[in-house]
Write a protein that holds these residues in place. Structure first.
Motif, PDB file in Angstrom:
ATOM      1  N   TRP A 291      43.710  34.621  46.834  1.00 53.23           N
ATOM      2  CA  TRP A 291      43.878  34.078  48.139  1.00 53.23           C
ATOM      3  C   TRP A 291      45.136  34.122  48.761  1.00 53.23           C
ATOM      4  CZ3 TRP A 291      42.045  28.420  49.052  1.00 53.23           C
ATOM      5  CH2 TRP A 291      42.274  27.824  50.380  1.00 53.23           C
ATOM      6  N   ASP A 319      41.047  38.146  51.363  1.00 58.61           N
ATOM      7  CA  ASP A 319      40.457  36.800  51.610  1.00 58.61           C
ATOM      8  C   ASP A 319      40.722  36.299  52.939  1.00 58.61           C
ATOM      9  OD1 ASP A 319      39.580  34.031  51.234  1.00 58.61           O
ATOM     10  OD2 ASP A 319      40.347  34.058  48.972  1.00 58.61           O
ATOM     11  N   ILE A 320      40.419  35.224  53.533  1.00 65.78           N
ATOM     12  CA  ILE A 320      40.250  34.721  54.808  1.00 65.78           C
ATOM     13  C   ILE A 320      41.384  35.212  55.713  1.00 65.78           C
ATOM     14  CG2 ILE A 320      38.663  32.837  54.450  1.00 65.78           C
ATOM     15  CD1 ILE A 320      41.018  30.944  54.335  1.00 65.78           C
ATOM     16  N   TRP A 427      32.121  39.633  50.925  1.00 63.37           N
ATOM     17  CA  TRP A 427      32.096  38.405  49.847  1.00 63.37           C
ATOM     18  C   TRP A 427      31.565  37.480  50.731  1.00 63.37           C
ATOM     19  CZ3 TRP A 427      37.659  36.696  48.422  1.00 63.37           C
ATOM     20  CH2 TRP A 427      37.690  35.581  47.791  1.00 63.37           C
ATOM     21  N   MET A 430      31.589  30.007  51.202  1.00 62.65           N
ATOM     22  CA  MET A 430      31.260  28.890  51.960  1.00 62.65           C
ATOM     23  C   MET A 430      29.860  28.670  52.458  1.00 62.65           C
ATOM     24  SD  MET A 430      34.341  27.267  51.827  1.00 62.65           S
ATOM     25  CE  MET A 430      34.742  26.144  53.254  1.00 62.65           C
ATOM     26  N   ARG A 489      28.522  32.870  46.870  1.00 62.77           N
ATOM     27  CA  ARG A 489      28.706  31.734  46.363  1.00 62.77           C
ATOM     28  C   ARG A 489      27.463  30.905  45.963  1.00 62.77           C
ATOM     29  NH1 ARG A 489      33.667  27.790  47.768  1.00 62.77           N
ATOM     30  NH2 ARG A 489      32.063  26.977  49.091  1.00 62.77           N
ATOM     31  N   TRP A 502      29.437  34.544  41.733  1.00 69.95           N
ATOM     32  CA  TRP A 502      30.477  34.164  40.868  1.00 69.95           C
ATOM     33  C   TRP A 502      30.354  32.808  40.960  1.00 69.95           C
ATOM     34  CZ3 TRP A 502      31.541  33.912  46.072  1.00 69.95           C
ATOM     35  CH2 TRP A 502      32.379  32.740  46.454  1.00 69.95           C
ATOM     36  N   ASP A 505      34.751  28.006  42.587  1.00 72.22           N
ATOM     37  CA  ASP A 505      36.190  27.351  42.106  1.00 72.22           C
ATOM     38  C   ASP A 505      36.286  26.652  41.066  1.00 72.22           C
ATOM     39  OD1 ASP A 505      36.523  28.665  44.707  1.00 72.22           O
ATOM     40  OD2 ASP A 505      36.480  26.483  45.717  1.00 72.22           O
ATOM     41  N   PHE A 538      40.355  29.842  39.171  1.00 73.88           N
ATOM     42  CA  PHE A 538      40.688  29.618  40.555  1.00 73.88           C
ATOM     43  C   PHE A 538      42.074  28.882  40.741  1.00 73.88           C
ATOM     44  CE2 PHE A 538      40.071  28.091  44.796  1.00 73.88           C
ATOM     45  CZ  PHE A 538      40.398  29.063  45.718  1.00 73.88           C
ATOM     46  N   HIS A 563      40.725  36.283  40.071  1.00 73.72           N
ATOM     47  CA  HIS A 563      40.914  35.691  41.487  1.00 73.72           C
ATOM     48  C   HIS A 563      41.531  34.247  41.207  1.00 73.72           C
ATOM     49  CE1 HIS A 563      40.384  34.220  45.569  1.00 73.72           C
ATOM     50  NE2 HIS A 563      39.088  33.582  45.366  1.00 73.72           N
TER      51      HIS A 563
HETATM   52  C1  GLC Z   1      36.627  29.043  48.613  1.00 73.19           C
HETATM   53  C2  GLC Z   1      36.209  30.256  47.659  1.00 73.19           C
HETATM   54  C3  GLC Z   1      37.491  30.857  47.145  1.00 73.19           C
HETATM   55  C4  GLC Z   1      38.358  31.343  48.316  1.00 73.19           C
HETATM   56  C5  GLC Z   1      38.677  30.299  49.379  1.00 73.19           C
HETATM   57  C6  GLC Z   1      39.404  30.925  50.489  1.00 73.19           C
HETATM   58  O1  GLC Z   1      37.425  27.941  48.166  1.00 73.19           O
HETATM   59  O2  GLC Z   1      35.548  29.531  46.617  1.00 73.19           O
HETATM   60  O3  GLC Z   1      36.995  31.907  46.386  1.00 73.19           O
HETATM   61  O4  GLC Z   1      39.235  32.198  47.770  1.00 73.19           O
HETATM   62  O5  GLC Z   1      37.608  29.682  49.741  1.00 73.19           O
HETATM   63  O6  GLC Z   1      38.606  31.833  51.095  1.00 73.19           O
END
Ligand code: GLC
Length: 819
Positions: A291, A319-320, A427, A430, A489, A502, A505, A538, A563
């Motif tokens: 992330w 990731d985001i 993936w 949330m 998740r 998976w 966290d 994590f 991760h």
């Molecule tokens: C959540 C996920 C994690 C991801 C993060 C940001 O905490 O479980 O895997 O990296 O959000 O998207």
């Protein structure tokens, strides 16, 4: 059996204090204001009728339906007022299986619904339901009649079932609970929850899998409580002789699944809820995530490092931060000016790009996804028809109602742009659903529930499942022939039809490494075969040793992904210095060598419903000494591992199931049925191969299908018993296997003190590109004098490890090696 029946049948009054203790309350309705609630029990059976394979019993008011699903599966439903709810399930797409033979008997005491395997007995006097095998051995019995309470919150019922628990009975399953494998003596609740940095014994976590296996006297059965509301399980915790499950709404509906083998229970559970499709072969390789990797230069740098350092890797995750202000289905053009070009160049170098997607859609009138969703009323609404709004990464968000088919189709289509850009996997995160501050949605949110409308109480536990279903189905359409790769998740029973999972966290501690070993075994027994942990943890910082030990466990995790959270130090296989980089490379290479084996084991899951990870308890369920064993597990049926779970550990005690096993690193033979002390230097972990196994091995590749295989390596482990091994092969990434375009091979190995024979049988329509096998004969107890391949003599030479090596045509029938 029906102890205290009269007492139980007296109406029980339960006050608010009891409710509070059971955690049955919600924020808008302070628990102390709740009216008293009343428990009702089924009374004596007063009537009966049959409709095909459904048998209906009544006590005059309530009804119970007993449905013969198959010879080994029986479904039980309770309708407190005689009116059954609609027969709809997200977990079980089709509850009518092939029913062979069943019949019905009645005597003075009881009714008996009999299949070829199971008898379901309904006692007339007390309405207790029990399940027996054909010899009359009771596997599972009601302790008290099914019961219910009017639910003062919304007018439905709390529904309860209490079963007898035998003194030595052990309980397994229930998804991702982070605790010891045997659940006896514990209580649990299923309510999908975003649980960052969860702890040992914390409950609930991200998934709801209301399925457990009971084991006593070496015999197993399963109970699947198909209820999406908040469900509870008590495994002989409150009373040593009782196991209960109950729910805050919906129907008391459960499936009794007969064993007696645990593997059969799991297989039959999969016959109800489905198996995971065969994933693309690349998805079984090593995945690198963080992330977040951004901007583009960072991603390219990462990819270059893998290739330059010769560490195999198939997938890189975004990731985001790849999104524009965390708006799903958009790109941050400053970080990724030309995603299509980047993804193409990564693909040319053998990397697939996987991107994250969250359910929260930013409230922004200039954002096309929000505008479309708003216009079409695709977002969830509160009880008063106001929008369900909450804060997640993008700020203020609304959330699609994935329990609506039209919304799922819309969502699936939104991936078009990402797919055109070359994205290979998605993936889903949330999706409990998680909302900052308040945890999740309030209970009054309304859901379509595929036409069987309901509030969030009913839909909460399936929200994530329906999100990943929408993603999977959308990708499947967009890729046309290619198999999608998805990960989620949150999950409910049946999610395995759409995604891998998976464990969420976790934390970079040795305790969490151990927890991962427990959780993956548990998920595997609970119908979630394609599972993994965040390798390395994590949050927090693993030291070099912990990271390497976690990579070692990762090799034997069905899903292998490293991760880490954004506020941690860089966490790639080379981040801990050259010594550990070498170790990490060695183990990731091992994963790649084992790929044809792992793929074959996955096929056994897809086709037959066997789990990939198999706890020792499953292998030797008849041995009570195995009830508490939880560090060793089988990966498929030919490899046993025992990950190293302590810092500085120089050796560990490993139990091997009965039979002979070879130590992977030395070919030394060990007898099973006992414990052994195994040295555990950092560059080894306890790995054993079953005697008689034919273990296929790929040459080390930097990514799957990088190299053409000229001659396929098969390691043949000597055995004096007859042993079968299976090898599955196909194209690796299309659904052609559904049309039988694959090869399923069986090898039969059998040795004596002076000979070894290997037979091969083939089924399927795929033709492999290689022409021959290199058979490496491991641990032969004699010097080879002659090798005959289908009656033709062949030469044996010695390989680098000093094993005999014979090259044989790929279509051989029998190889016979003699002194
Ligand atoms: C959540 C996920 C994690 C991801 C993060 C940001 O905490 O479980 O895997 O990296 O959000 O998207």
């Amino acid at each position: 059996m029906a102890k205290d029946l009269t007492k139980q049948q007296e109406t029980e009054k339960t006050g608010a204090a009891q409710l509070l203790e059971e955690g049955i309350h919600h924020v808008n309705n302070p628990v102390l204001d709740l009216p008293e609630i009343v428990k009702n029990y089924l009374g004596p059976v007063s009537g009966f009728h049959q409709e095909n394979n459904n048998f209906y019993f009544t006590d005059g008011g309530a009804s119970v339906e007993i449905k013969v699903v198959s010879d080994e599966i029986i479904r039980v439903r309770l309708a407190p007022k005689g009116q059954f709810l609609d027969d709809f399930s997200y977990a079980v797409p089709q509850s009518d299986q092939h029913v062979a033979v069943y019949n019905f008997e009645e005597d003075l005491q009881a009714y008996r619904v009999k299949t070829n395997t199971v008898t379901c007995v309904v006692n007339k006097a007390d309405f207790l339901v029990s399940f027996e095998d054909r010899e009359g051995t009771a596997y599972n019995k009601d302790y008290s009649p099914m019961h219910w309470e009017e639910n003062p919150d919304f007018g439905g019922y709390y529904v309860y079932c209490t079963k007898e628990a035998k003194a030595t009975e052990a309980f397994y399953g229930l998804g991702d609970k982070p605790t010891h494998l045997n659940l006896r003596g514990k209580r649990f609740v299923n309510w999908n929850s975003d649980t960052y940095s969860f702890q040992f014994n914390q409950d609930p976590l991200y998934r709801s899998i209301p399925f457990y296996i009971g084991l006593h006297g070496g015999d197993a059965y399963g109970i699947f409580f198909d209820n999406t509301f908040k469900t509870y399980f008590d495994f002989a915790a409150e009373a040593f002789d009782q196991t209960s499950f109950w729910s805050e709404g919906g129907e008391l509906q459960y499936y009794y699944i007969h064993g007696p083998h645990m593997m059969d229970v799991i297989k039959r559970y999969h016959s109800l809820t489905g198996t995971h499709y065969l994933p693309p072969l690349w998805a079984l390789g090593f995945h690198q995530c963080r992330w977040s990797y951004y901007p583009e230069s960072k991603v390219r740098d990462l990819a270059r490092n893998f290739r330059e350092r010769r560490i195999p890797c198939d997938a890189i995750y975004l990731d985001i931060d790849y999104m524009d202000g965390y708006r799903c289905f958009t790109w941050n053009k400053r970080y990724f000016p030309d995603p299509k070009k980047m993804i193409k160049e990564l693909a040319d170098d053998g990397f697939r790009t996987v991107v994250i997607i969250d359910p929260g859609i930013k409230v922004d009138e200039n954002y096309w996804v929000f505008k479309e969703g708003k216009k079409n009323r695709y977002f969830c609404r509160r009880g008063d028809d106001y929008f369900m709004e909450g804060y997640v990464w993008p700020g203020r968000c609304q959330f699609p109602d994935f329990t609506n088919q039209e919304v799922r189709e819309w969502w699936g289509g939104l991936f078009k742009g990402l797919v055109e850009a070359g994205v290979a996997g998605v993936w889903n995160d949330m999706n409990e659903p998680a909302v900052f501050g308040r945890g999740t949605f309030p209970n009054d949110v309304r859901h379509n529930f595929d036409g069987y409308r309901g509030s969030h109480r009913k839909a909460h536990n399936v929200y994530g499942m329906q999100m990943v279903r929408a993603t999977y189905e959308g990708l499947k359409k967009l890729y046309q022939k290619k198999r999608p790769f998805t990960i989620t998740r949150a999950a409910y029973a049946g999610t395995q039809r759409y995604a891998s999972v998976w464990t969420g966290d976790n934390v970079a501690t040795w305790e969490h490494l151990r927890l991962g070993v427990l959780q993956l075994q548990r998920l595997s027994m609970s119908g979630m075969p394609f599972c993994g942990t965040d390798i390395g943890g994590f949050s927090g910082e693993p030291d070099a040793e912990l990271f390497t030990r976690w990579i070692q466990f990762g090799v034997f995790s069905p899903f292998m992904r490293a991760h880490s959270a954004g506020d941690t130090a860089e966490r790639e296989p080379w981040s801990f210095g050259p010594e550990y980089e070498t170790l990490n490379r060695k183990f990731i290479e091992l994963r790649y060598k084992l790929l044809p084996y792992i793929y074959s084991v996955f096929w056994e899951h897809t086709k037959y419903g066997f789990p990939i990870l198999r706890p020792v308890t499953i292998i030797e369920q008849h041995l009570e000494s195995n009830v508490q064993r939880e560090e060793e597990f089988c990966f498929g049926d030919k490899i046993l591992v025992s990950p190293v779970l302590n810092p500085g550990q120089q050796r560990k005690t490993v139990y091997l199931p009965h039979g002979a096993w070879y130590y992977y690193w030395s070919d030394a033979i060990f007898q099973g049925g006992e414990e052994h002390e195994i040295e555990t230097p950092m560059d080894e972990m306890p790995i054993f191969i079953k005697a008689g196994a034919v273990l296929p091995e790929y040459p080390v590749m930097q990514y799957v299908q990088e190299k053409k295989i000229e001659s396929f390596k098969l390691l043949v482990y000597y055995s004096d018993q007859e042993v079968n091994s299976y090898l599955y092969e196909d194209h690796g990434d299309t659904f052609a296997y559904e049309q039988h375009i694959y090869l399923e091979k069986k090898f039969v190995v059998k040795g004596t003190l002076k000979s070894l024979t290997i037979e091969q049988y083939e089924d399927g329509l795929y033709s492999t590109k290689y022409d021959s096998y290199d058979l490496h004969l491991v641990a032969l107890p004699f010097e080879v004098g002659q090798v005959m391949v289908d009656d033709k003599p062949m030469a044996a030479v010695l390989d680098d490890a000093g094993r005999y090596l014979v090259k044989v045509p790929k279509n051989f029938r029998t190889v016979s090696v003699t002194e």
